[in-house]
Design a protein around this motif. Structure first.
Motif: not given
Length: 254
Positions: A26-27, A138-139, A141, A171, A177
């Protein structure tokens, strides 16, 4: 005159997965050189420019009297997009910090400053949509987050709802975050994991490394402070080393 129909059509496409650097967790992000290249692809040479609005030292901390420093810069950048006649279509402003850890004094300032500027430019460019990494927040995407727009230069009929088909958001995005920035973890111990911007700064520096020796030096200086993004950096180093090895081998063959 605004964007051409062809430019808008391109901006509405999902990002090509080959342009995404990711570790499968997800990064995900796009590199600084890729953002620059894609600005040229979409808008042409000379039809966009950047302006450094501010660039300041946040801190310079020496490390144990050994001639090495931790340095942080804060930069604000303006990205201006122009039409084919050189008239401004739009501009975006954003900022970022860039940190260099355990470097010689000059190298620390150079790396931190360049990282802050390149990250600020990438944040400006994401306002141009998925082609510049917006969906990746978004993670990671890859599917398009902006699937249509009510305003189109060709006058196409807009979808009844431009939100239709948008993937579920899971996310808040990197910039939203919450980090405790090393204050305390849940267990009450200091949290020494770097925030995402630090690792992104390192990846940008590695992308700019011109020799395998320079790449190796960056790896050696930072490999013990990568937190849960260690695997991502390892994968990036392997790819970048292969890129650097190729022209060096060609020079030897010549």
């Amino acid at each position: 005159m605004g964007f051409t129909p062809e430019q808008v059509d391109q901006l509405l496409q999902p990002i090509n997965p080959s342009r995404v650097l990711a570790d499968g967790k997800g990064n995900a992000h796009v590199s600084q050189q890729d953002v620059t290249a894609h600005l040229i692809r979409v808008f042409g040479f000379g039809n966009w420019d950047t302006e450094l609005l501010s660039c300041d030292v946040v801190f310079e901390d020496p490390r144990d009297g050994k001639g090495r420093f931790d340095v942080c810069y804060r930069a604000t950048v303006r990205l201006t997009i122009k039409d084919s006649e050189g008239r401004e279509v739009c501009h975006y402003e954003d900022g970022s910090t860039g940190t260099a850890q355990n470097q010689k004094r000059g190298d620390a300032h150079d790396l931190a400053m360049k990282s802050a500027i390149s990250l600020a430019l990438k944040r400006c460019a994401k306002s141009l949509g998925d082609q510049f990494g917006l969906s990746l927040y978004n993670k990671g995407q890859r599917a398009a987050l902006v699937r249509g727009t009510i305003v189109h230069p060709r006058g196409d009929e807009a979808p009844k709802d431009v939100q239709d088909g948008v993937p579920q958001q899971v996310s808040l995005g990197v910039d939203e975050t919450a980090h405790d920035h090393g204050l305390h973890s849940d267990e009450g111990e200091p949290d020494t994991r770097p925030v995402a911007a630090d690792v992104d700064s390192l990846l940008d520096a590695m992308a700019c490394a011109e020799t395998t020796a320079a790449l190796r030096a960056l790896w050696d200086e930072n490999r013990h402070s990568l937190g849960d993004r260690h695997a991502e950096v390892v994968d990036f180093v392997k790819v970048r080393r292969a890129q650097l090895d190729q022209p060096e081998q060609q020079a030897l063959d010549a």
